[in-house]
Design an enzyme around this catalytic site. Structure first.
Site, short mmCIF file in Angstrom:
data_model
loop_
_atom_site.label_atom_id
_atom_site.label_comp_id
_atom_site.label_asym_id
_atom_site.label_seq_id
_atom_site.Cartn_x
_atom_site.Cartn_y
_atom_site.Cartn_z
N TYR A 1 0.83 -1.22 0.00
CA TYR A 1 0.00 0.00 0.00
C TYR A 1 0.86 1.27 0.00
O TYR A 1 0.32 2.37 0.02
CB TYR A 1 -0.91 0.04 1.23
CG TYR A 1 -2.01 -0.98 1.18
CD1 TYR A 1 -1.72 -2.33 1.25
CD2 TYR A 1 -3.33 -0.60 1.06
CE1 TYR A 1 -2.71 -3.28 1.20
CE2 TYR A 1 -4.33 -1.54 1.00
CZ TYR A 1 -4.02 -2.88 1.07
OH TYR A 1 -5.01 -3.81 1.01
N LYS B 1 2.96 -13.98 6.10
CA LYS B 1 3.17 -14.95 5.03
C LYS B 1 4.69 -15.12 4.89
O LYS B 1 5.26 -15.08 3.78
CB LYS B 1 2.50 -14.40 3.77
CG LYS B 1 2.27 -15.35 2.66
CD LYS B 1 1.22 -16.39 2.91
CE LYS B 1 1.33 -17.42 1.81
NZ LYS B 1 0.81 -18.73 2.12
N ASP C 1 -2.67 -17.84 5.28
CA ASP C 1 -3.68 -18.74 4.70
C ASP C 1 -4.24 -19.68 5.77
O ASP C 1 -5.46 -19.93 5.83
CB ASP C 1 -3.14 -19.52 3.50
CG ASP C 1 -1.75 -20.08 3.72
OD1 ASP C 1 -0.91 -19.38 4.31
OD2 ASP C 1 -1.50 -21.22 3.31
N ASP D 1 -6.15 -6.13 5.69
CA ASP D 1 -7.28 -5.70 4.88
C ASP D 1 -8.21 -6.89 4.64
O ASP D 1 -9.43 -6.82 4.85
CB ASP D 1 -6.72 -5.18 3.54
CG ASP D 1 -7.71 -4.31 2.80
OD1 ASP D 1 -8.85 -4.18 3.26
OD2 ASP D 1 -7.34 -3.76 1.75
#
Ligand code: NAI
Length: 381
Positions: A135, A202, A248, A272
Protein backbone atom coordinates in the site's frame (compact mmCIF):
# COMPACT_ATOMS: atom_id res chain seq x y z
CA UNK A 1 -17.36 19.45 34.15
CA UNK A 2 -15.09 17.52 31.82
CA UNK A 3 -15.32 18.35 28.11
CA UNK A 4 -13.52 16.58 25.29
CA UNK A 5 -13.22 18.22 21.91
CA UNK A 6 -13.95 15.83 19.06
CA UNK A 7 -13.36 17.08 15.53
CA UNK A 8 -15.70 15.53 13.01
CA UNK A 9 -15.80 15.21 9.24
CA UNK A 10 -19.32 14.51 8.06
CA UNK A 11 -18.27 12.64 4.92
CA UNK A 12 -19.81 12.20 1.47
CA UNK A 13 -22.81 10.20 0.26
CA UNK A 14 -24.65 8.75 3.25
CA UNK A 15 -22.26 10.62 5.60
CA UNK A 16 -24.72 13.39 6.56
CA UNK A 17 -27.54 10.90 7.18
CA UNK A 18 -25.58 8.50 9.37
CA UNK A 19 -24.18 11.43 11.36
CA UNK A 20 -27.62 12.92 11.76
CA UNK A 21 -28.80 9.65 13.30
CA UNK A 22 -25.71 8.78 15.33
CA UNK A 23 -24.59 12.04 16.91
CA UNK A 24 -27.69 12.60 19.08
CA UNK A 25 -27.25 9.03 20.40
CA UNK A 26 -23.62 9.71 21.33
CA UNK A 27 -24.54 12.97 23.09
CA UNK A 28 -27.50 11.44 24.90
CA UNK A 29 -25.45 8.45 26.08
CA UNK A 30 -22.83 10.78 27.57
CA UNK A 31 -25.53 12.93 29.18
CA UNK A 32 -27.32 9.88 30.61
CA UNK A 33 -24.13 8.27 31.92
CA UNK A 34 -22.68 11.39 33.56
CA UNK A 35 -25.69 13.71 34.14
CA UNK A 36 -23.96 16.70 32.62
CA UNK A 37 -20.56 16.26 34.26
CA UNK A 38 -19.03 15.12 30.97
CA UNK A 39 -19.72 16.45 27.50
CA UNK A 40 -18.44 16.13 23.94
CA UNK A 41 -17.61 19.43 22.27
CA UNK A 42 -18.10 18.70 18.57
CA UNK A 43 -16.18 20.82 16.06
CA UNK A 44 -16.83 20.25 12.39
CA UNK A 45 -13.95 20.09 9.91
CA UNK A 46 -14.46 20.16 6.18
CA UNK A 47 -13.31 17.42 3.82
CA UNK A 48 -14.68 15.80 0.68
CA UNK A 49 -17.50 17.26 -1.46
CA UNK A 50 -18.72 19.61 1.28
CA UNK A 51 -15.21 21.09 1.54
CA UNK A 52 -14.87 21.34 -2.22
CA UNK A 53 -18.12 23.30 -2.49
CA UNK A 54 -17.13 25.68 0.30
CA UNK A 55 -13.42 26.16 -0.42
CA UNK A 56 -12.52 24.67 -3.80
CA UNK A 57 -10.37 22.05 -2.08
CA UNK A 58 -11.28 18.47 -1.11
CA UNK A 59 -8.97 18.60 1.86
CA UNK A 60 -8.48 22.22 2.97
CA UNK A 61 -5.30 23.28 4.73
CA UNK A 62 -7.40 24.45 7.71
CA UNK A 63 -8.60 20.89 8.25
CA UNK A 64 -5.05 19.55 8.09
CA UNK A 65 -3.72 22.26 10.44
CA UNK A 66 -6.44 21.59 13.00
CA UNK A 67 -5.99 17.81 12.88
CA UNK A 68 -2.23 18.26 13.32
CA UNK A 69 -2.92 19.61 16.82
CA UNK A 70 -5.88 17.35 17.65
CA UNK A 71 -6.07 14.06 19.54
CA UNK A 72 -9.62 12.89 18.78
CA UNK A 73 -11.58 12.95 15.54
CA UNK A 74 -14.39 11.07 13.85
CA UNK A 75 -15.19 10.83 10.19
CA UNK A 76 -17.91 9.62 7.87
CA UNK A 77 -16.97 7.95 4.59
CA UNK A 78 -15.15 9.99 1.96
CA UNK A 79 -15.56 9.35 -1.71
CA UNK A 80 -12.46 9.01 -3.82
CA UNK A 81 -13.38 11.24 -6.79
CA UNK A 82 -12.77 9.38 -10.01
CA UNK A 83 -10.01 11.02 -11.98
CA UNK A 84 -6.44 10.36 -12.83
CA UNK A 85 -3.94 11.18 -10.17
CA UNK A 86 -6.47 11.91 -7.42
CA UNK A 87 -5.19 10.39 -4.23
CA UNK A 88 -7.72 8.89 -1.83
CA UNK A 89 -8.51 11.38 0.95
CA UNK A 90 -8.57 8.50 3.40
CA UNK A 91 -5.07 7.41 2.44
CA UNK A 92 -3.88 11.03 2.52
CA UNK A 93 -5.19 11.47 6.08
CA UNK A 94 -3.56 8.21 7.20
CA UNK A 95 -0.22 9.12 5.68
CA UNK A 96 -0.20 12.81 6.66
CA UNK A 97 -0.82 12.02 10.32
CA UNK A 98 1.06 8.72 10.38
CA UNK A 99 -2.03 6.84 11.58
CA UNK A 100 -0.16 3.57 11.54
CA UNK A 101 -2.63 1.28 13.31
CA UNK A 102 -6.02 0.42 11.88
CA UNK A 103 -7.92 -1.22 14.72
CA UNK A 104 -11.12 -3.17 14.10
CA UNK A 105 -12.87 -5.05 16.92
CA UNK A 106 -15.06 -7.83 15.50
CA UNK A 107 -17.78 -9.30 17.67
CA UNK A 108 -21.10 -10.95 17.03
CA UNK A 109 -24.43 -9.29 17.77
CA UNK A 110 -27.21 -11.70 18.65
CA UNK A 111 -29.95 -12.22 16.11
CA UNK A 112 -28.03 -11.31 12.94
CA UNK A 113 -27.90 -14.00 10.32
CA UNK A 114 -24.37 -15.19 9.71
CA UNK A 115 -22.91 -17.56 7.10
CA UNK A 116 -21.23 -19.61 9.84
CA UNK A 117 -22.67 -21.88 12.54
CA UNK A 118 -21.09 -20.25 15.59
CA UNK A 119 -20.54 -16.55 14.90
CA UNK A 120 -20.78 -15.97 18.66
CA UNK A 121 -17.31 -17.53 19.02
CA UNK A 122 -15.76 -14.58 17.18
CA UNK A 123 -14.44 -11.88 19.51
CA UNK A 124 -11.27 -10.70 17.80
CA UNK A 125 -9.59 -7.31 17.59
CA UNK A 126 -7.51 -6.83 14.44
CA UNK A 127 -4.51 -4.47 14.49
CA UNK A 128 -3.59 -3.83 10.89
CA UNK A 129 -0.42 -1.94 9.96
CA UNK A 130 -1.61 1.03 7.95
CA UNK A 131 1.36 2.74 6.29
CA UNK A 132 3.63 0.12 4.71
CA UNK A 133 3.46 -3.01 2.55
CA UNK A 134 2.18 -2.98 -1.02
CA UNK A 135 0.00 0.00 0.00
CA UNK A 136 3.05 2.28 0.12
CA UNK A 137 2.18 3.43 -3.39
CA UNK A 138 5.51 2.45 -5.00
CA UNK A 139 4.20 0.88 -8.20
CA UNK A 140 5.17 1.02 -11.85
CA UNK A 141 2.91 0.09 -14.76
CA UNK A 142 3.85 -2.70 -17.14
CA UNK A 143 5.68 -1.27 -20.14
CA UNK A 144 6.44 2.10 -18.47
CA UNK A 145 9.96 3.52 -18.52
CA UNK A 146 10.05 3.30 -14.73
CA UNK A 147 9.11 -0.39 -14.71
CA UNK A 148 11.68 -1.12 -17.41
CA UNK A 149 14.41 0.66 -15.44
CA UNK A 150 13.55 -1.16 -12.22
CA UNK A 151 13.44 -4.48 -14.11
CA UNK A 152 16.77 -3.76 -15.78
CA UNK A 153 18.38 -3.01 -12.44
CA UNK A 154 16.96 -6.15 -10.86
CA UNK A 155 18.01 -8.35 -13.78
CA UNK A 156 21.41 -6.84 -14.60
CA UNK A 157 22.66 -5.83 -11.20
CA UNK A 158 20.84 -8.13 -8.80
CA UNK A 159 20.68 -11.24 -10.96
CA UNK A 160 16.91 -11.50 -10.60
CA UNK A 161 14.86 -13.69 -12.92
CA UNK A 162 12.14 -11.37 -14.11
CA UNK A 163 10.06 -10.80 -17.21
CA UNK A 164 10.93 -7.18 -18.17
CA UNK A 165 7.31 -6.59 -19.21
CA UNK A 166 6.06 -7.04 -15.62
CA UNK A 167 4.14 -4.39 -13.74
CA UNK A 168 6.13 -3.89 -10.55
CA UNK A 169 5.06 -3.06 -7.00
CA UNK A 170 7.36 -2.66 -4.01
CA UNK A 171 6.56 -4.14 -0.59
CA UNK A 172 8.46 -2.26 2.12
CA UNK A 173 8.10 -3.60 5.68
CA UNK A 174 10.33 -2.03 8.33
CA UNK A 175 11.39 -3.08 11.82
CA UNK A 176 10.15 0.29 13.11
CA UNK A 177 6.72 -0.02 11.45
CA UNK A 178 6.29 -3.62 12.59
CA UNK A 179 7.43 -3.03 16.15
CA UNK A 180 5.20 -0.03 16.82
CA UNK A 181 2.15 -1.90 15.51
CA UNK A 182 2.88 -5.04 17.55
CA UNK A 183 3.59 -2.87 20.61
CA UNK A 184 0.12 -1.35 20.29
CA UNK A 185 -1.47 -4.80 20.03
CA UNK A 186 0.45 -6.14 23.05
CA UNK A 187 -0.39 -3.06 25.15
CA UNK A 188 -4.03 -3.46 24.24
CA UNK A 189 -4.03 -7.17 25.14
CA UNK A 190 -2.43 -6.43 28.52
CA UNK A 191 -4.79 -3.53 29.29
CA UNK A 192 -7.92 -5.41 28.25
CA UNK A 193 -6.98 -8.77 29.78
CA UNK A 194 -6.97 -10.48 26.42
CA UNK A 195 -5.15 -13.81 26.49
CA UNK A 196 -3.22 -13.81 23.20
CA UNK A 197 -1.79 -11.79 20.34
CA UNK A 198 -1.32 -13.63 17.04
CA UNK A 199 1.14 -12.33 14.45
CA UNK A 200 -0.38 -13.11 11.06
CA UNK A 201 2.11 -13.18 8.21
CA UNK A 202 3.17 -14.95 5.03
CA UNK A 203 6.79 -15.29 6.09
CA UNK A 204 7.19 -18.77 4.65
CA UNK A 205 7.14 -17.19 1.17
CA UNK A 206 8.11 -13.54 1.72
CA UNK A 207 10.90 -14.10 4.19
CA UNK A 208 12.37 -10.62 4.48
CA UNK A 209 9.12 -8.65 4.58
CA UNK A 210 6.39 -10.82 6.12
CA UNK A 211 8.97 -13.01 7.84
CA UNK A 212 10.66 -9.85 9.10
CA UNK A 213 7.36 -8.67 10.59
CA UNK A 214 7.01 -11.96 12.48
CA UNK A 215 10.56 -11.91 13.79
CA UNK A 216 10.49 -8.24 14.85
CA UNK A 217 7.21 -8.91 16.65
CA UNK A 218 8.73 -11.76 18.67
CA UNK A 219 11.91 -9.73 19.31
CA UNK A 220 9.87 -6.83 20.64
CA UNK A 221 7.89 -9.11 22.96
CA UNK A 222 11.11 -10.58 24.37
CA UNK A 223 12.82 -7.19 24.76
CA UNK A 224 10.00 -5.06 26.13
CA UNK A 225 7.45 -7.44 27.64
CA UNK A 226 9.52 -10.06 29.47
CA UNK A 227 7.52 -11.55 32.34
CA UNK A 228 4.21 -10.33 30.92
CA UNK A 229 4.12 -11.88 27.46
CA UNK A 230 5.23 -15.45 26.70
CA UNK A 231 5.50 -17.59 23.59
CA UNK A 232 3.01 -20.38 22.92
CA UNK A 233 5.33 -23.16 24.11
CA UNK A 234 5.74 -21.39 27.47
CA UNK A 235 2.06 -20.48 27.96
CA UNK A 236 1.11 -19.88 31.57
CA UNK A 237 -2.02 -18.56 33.29
CA UNK A 238 -2.22 -14.79 33.65
CA UNK A 239 0.27 -14.04 30.88
CA UNK A 240 -0.46 -12.93 27.34
CA UNK A 241 0.63 -15.51 24.78
CA UNK A 242 2.29 -14.25 21.60
CA UNK A 243 1.94 -16.71 18.73
CA UNK A 244 2.05 -16.58 14.96
CA UNK A 245 0.07 -18.07 12.12
CA UNK A 246 0.69 -18.09 8.38
CA UNK A 247 -2.01 -15.99 6.75
CA UNK A 248 -3.68 -18.74 4.70
CA UNK A 249 -3.85 -21.02 7.74
CA UNK A 250 -5.24 -18.12 9.76
CA UNK A 251 -8.23 -17.81 7.43
CA UNK A 252 -8.98 -21.49 8.09
CA UNK A 253 -8.50 -21.02 11.83
CA UNK A 254 -10.81 -18.00 11.83
CA UNK A 255 -13.58 -20.21 10.48
CA UNK A 256 -12.87 -23.38 12.44
CA UNK A 257 -11.45 -22.24 15.78
CA UNK A 258 -12.12 -18.50 16.19
CA UNK A 259 -12.33 -18.84 19.97
CA UNK A 260 -8.57 -19.49 20.07
CA UNK A 261 -7.81 -16.01 18.77
CA UNK A 262 -8.25 -12.77 20.64
CA UNK A 263 -5.99 -10.07 19.16
CA UNK A 264 -4.41 -10.23 15.70
CA UNK A 265 -1.45 -8.05 14.68
CA UNK A 266 -0.69 -8.12 10.99
CA UNK A 267 0.70 -6.40 7.93
CA UNK A 268 -1.38 -4.09 5.76
CA UNK A 269 -2.62 -6.41 3.00
CA UNK A 270 -3.27 -9.41 5.28
CA UNK A 271 -5.10 -7.06 7.64
CA UNK A 272 -7.28 -5.70 4.88
CA UNK A 273 -8.44 -9.21 3.95
CA UNK A 274 -8.76 -10.73 7.40
CA UNK A 275 -10.72 -7.83 8.91
CA UNK A 276 -13.39 -7.96 6.21
CA UNK A 277 -13.48 -11.78 6.29
CA UNK A 278 -14.00 -11.76 10.06
CA UNK A 279 -16.64 -9.03 9.74
CA UNK A 280 -18.46 -11.25 7.21
CA UNK A 281 -18.41 -14.13 9.72
CA UNK A 282 -20.40 -12.04 12.18
CA UNK A 283 -22.84 -10.72 9.59
CA UNK A 284 -21.08 -8.02 7.61
CA UNK A 285 -19.79 -4.48 7.85
CA UNK A 286 -23.07 -2.82 8.91
CA UNK A 287 -22.13 -2.82 12.59
CA UNK A 288 -18.34 -2.82 12.27
CA UNK A 289 -16.51 0.02 14.05
CA UNK A 290 -12.94 1.07 13.34
CA UNK A 291 -10.24 3.56 14.15
CA UNK A 292 -7.03 4.73 12.49
CA UNK A 293 -4.56 5.64 15.17
CA UNK A 294 -1.14 7.22 15.38
CA UNK A 295 0.83 8.28 18.44
CA UNK A 296 -1.02 11.58 18.89
CA UNK A 297 -4.20 11.46 16.79
CA UNK A 298 -6.98 8.87 16.49
CA UNK A 299 -9.63 9.11 13.78
CA UNK A 300 -12.66 6.91 14.49
CA UNK A 301 -14.57 6.10 11.35
CA UNK A 302 -17.35 4.15 9.72
CA UNK A 303 -15.79 1.15 8.02
CA UNK A 304 -18.16 1.31 5.03
CA UNK A 305 -17.98 3.70 2.08
CA UNK A 306 -20.30 6.44 0.83
CA UNK A 307 -22.96 4.00 -0.49
CA UNK A 308 -23.87 6.33 -3.40
CA UNK A 309 -26.86 4.26 -4.55
CA UNK A 310 -28.74 4.79 -1.28
CA UNK A 311 -27.44 8.27 -0.41
CA UNK A 312 -30.21 10.79 0.33
CA UNK A 313 -32.86 8.04 0.56
CA UNK A 314 -32.97 7.66 4.35
CA UNK A 315 -31.95 4.00 4.03
CA UNK A 316 -28.42 3.95 5.47
CA UNK A 317 -27.50 2.14 8.65
CA UNK A 318 -25.85 4.49 11.15
CA UNK A 319 -24.54 1.53 13.21
CA UNK A 320 -20.93 1.59 12.06
CA UNK A 321 -20.30 5.29 12.81
CA UNK A 322 -22.24 5.02 16.06
CA UNK A 323 -20.26 2.01 17.29
CA UNK A 324 -17.03 3.74 16.23
CA UNK A 325 -18.12 6.57 18.51
CA UNK A 326 -18.78 4.04 21.28
CA UNK A 327 -15.26 2.69 20.75
CA UNK A 328 -13.88 6.22 21.08
CA UNK A 329 -15.78 6.74 24.35
CA UNK A 330 -14.42 3.46 25.67
CA UNK A 331 -10.86 4.41 24.72
CA UNK A 332 -11.06 7.75 26.53
CA UNK A 333 -12.37 5.96 29.60
CA UNK A 334 -16.05 6.95 29.24
CA UNK A 335 -17.00 3.29 29.37
CA UNK A 336 -20.43 3.81 30.95
CA UNK A 337 -21.58 5.88 27.95
CA UNK A 338 -20.01 3.39 25.56
CA UNK A 339 -21.83 0.49 27.24
CA UNK A 340 -25.16 2.33 27.03
CA UNK A 341 -24.71 2.68 23.26
CA UNK A 342 -23.79 -0.97 22.76
CA UNK A 343 -26.76 -1.98 24.91
CA UNK A 344 -29.03 0.18 22.80
CA UNK A 345 -27.87 -1.56 19.60
CA UNK A 346 -28.43 -4.99 21.17
CA UNK A 347 -31.99 -3.95 22.15
CA UNK A 348 -32.75 -2.60 18.68
CA UNK A 349 -31.64 -5.88 17.07
CA UNK A 350 -33.73 -7.89 19.54
CA UNK A 351 -36.79 -5.72 18.74
CA UNK A 352 -36.19 -6.43 15.02
CA UNK A 353 -36.87 -2.88 13.84
CA UNK A 354 -33.79 -2.05 11.82
CA UNK A 355 -32.47 -0.49 8.60
CA UNK A 356 -32.89 -2.44 5.39
CA UNK A 357 -29.35 -3.91 5.29
CA UNK A 358 -29.83 -5.46 8.74
CA UNK A 359 -33.48 -6.40 8.11
CA UNK A 360 -32.33 -8.61 5.26
CA UNK A 361 -30.21 -10.51 7.80
CA UNK A 362 -32.75 -10.87 10.60
CA UNK A 363 -35.69 -13.22 10.12
CA UNK A 364 -39.04 -11.44 10.57
CA UNK A 365 -37.50 -7.97 10.90
CA UNK A 366 -39.34 -4.77 10.06
CA UNK A 367 -37.47 -2.16 7.98
CA UNK A 368 -37.18 1.40 9.25
CA UNK A 369 -35.32 4.38 7.80
CA UNK A 370 -31.98 5.76 8.94
CA UNK A 371 -33.60 8.59 10.92
CA UNK A 372 -36.17 6.34 12.58
CA UNK A 373 -33.48 3.80 13.47
CA UNK A 374 -31.49 6.61 15.10
CA UNK A 375 -34.59 7.54 17.11
CA UNK A 376 -35.08 3.93 18.21
CA UNK A 377 -31.44 3.76 19.33
CA UNK A 378 -31.89 7.01 21.22
CA UNK A 379 -35.00 5.82 23.03
CA UNK A 380 -33.29 2.49 23.87
CA UNK A 381 -30.63 4.29 25.93
P1 NAI B 1 -19.66 1.08 0.11
O1 NAI B 1 -19.30 0.63 1.46
O2 NAI B 1 -20.03 2.51 -0.03
O3 NAI B 1 -20.90 0.22 -0.41
C1 NAI B 1 -20.89 -1.20 -0.51
C2 NAI B 1 -22.31 -1.74 -0.33
O4 NAI B 1 -22.72 -1.60 1.03
C3 NAI B 1 -23.35 -0.96 -1.14
O5 NAI B 1 -24.36 -1.88 -1.51
C4 NAI B 1 -23.91 0.02 -0.15
O6 NAI B 1 -25.23 0.46 -0.45
C5 NAI B 1 -23.86 -0.78 1.16
N1 NAI B 1 -23.66 0.08 2.34
C6 NAI B 1 -22.50 0.69 2.71
N2 NAI B 1 -22.68 1.36 3.84
C7 NAI B 1 -23.95 1.17 4.21
C8 NAI B 1 -24.71 1.61 5.33
N3 NAI B 1 -24.20 2.40 6.29
N4 NAI B 1 -26.01 1.24 5.40
C9 NAI B 1 -26.54 0.44 4.47
N5 NAI B 1 -25.87 -0.03 3.40
C10 NAI B 1 -24.59 0.34 3.27
O7 NAI B 1 -18.44 0.72 -0.85
P2 NAI B 1 -18.15 1.11 -2.37
O8 NAI B 1 -19.42 1.11 -3.14
O9 NAI B 1 -17.05 0.23 -2.76
O10 NAI B 1 -17.56 2.58 -2.33
C11 NAI B 1 -18.30 3.78 -2.57
C12 NAI B 1 -17.38 4.98 -2.31
O11 NAI B 1 -16.98 4.99 -0.92
C13 NAI B 1 -16.09 5.01 -3.13
O12 NAI B 1 -15.85 6.34 -3.56
C14 NAI B 1 -15.01 4.60 -2.14
O13 NAI B 1 -13.78 5.18 -2.46
C15 NAI B 1 -15.56 5.16 -0.84
N6 NAI B 1 -15.09 4.43 0.35
C16 NAI B 1 -14.71 5.19 1.41
C17 NAI B 1 -14.30 4.58 2.58
C18 NAI B 1 -13.92 5.46 3.73
O14 NAI B 1 -14.14 6.64 3.71
N7 NAI B 1 -13.31 4.90 4.77
C19 NAI B 1 -14.25 3.11 2.72
C20 NAI B 1 -14.74 2.41 1.54
C21 NAI B 1 -15.13 3.06 0.41
Amino acid sequence: MSTRTVYFIEGDGIGAEVWGAARPVLDAAVEKAYSGSKKIDWVELLAGEKAYKATGSYLPQDTLDTLAKADLAMKGPLQTPVGKGFRSLNVTLRQTFDLYACIRPIKYYDGIESPVKRPDLVDIVVFRENTEDVYAGIEYASGSDEAKRVAEFLIDEMGAKLDPSAGIGIKPITPKGSRRLVRRALDYALEQNRDSVTLVHKGNIMKFTEGGFRQWGYDLAAEEYAGKVVTEDKAEAGKVVIKDRIADAMFQEALMRPEQYSVIATTNLNGDYISDALAAQVGGLGLAPGVNMGDTLAIYEATHGTAPTIAGKDMANPGSILLSGAMMLENIGWTEASDLIKGSVVKALAAKKVTVDLASQIAGAETVGCKAFGEILLSNL
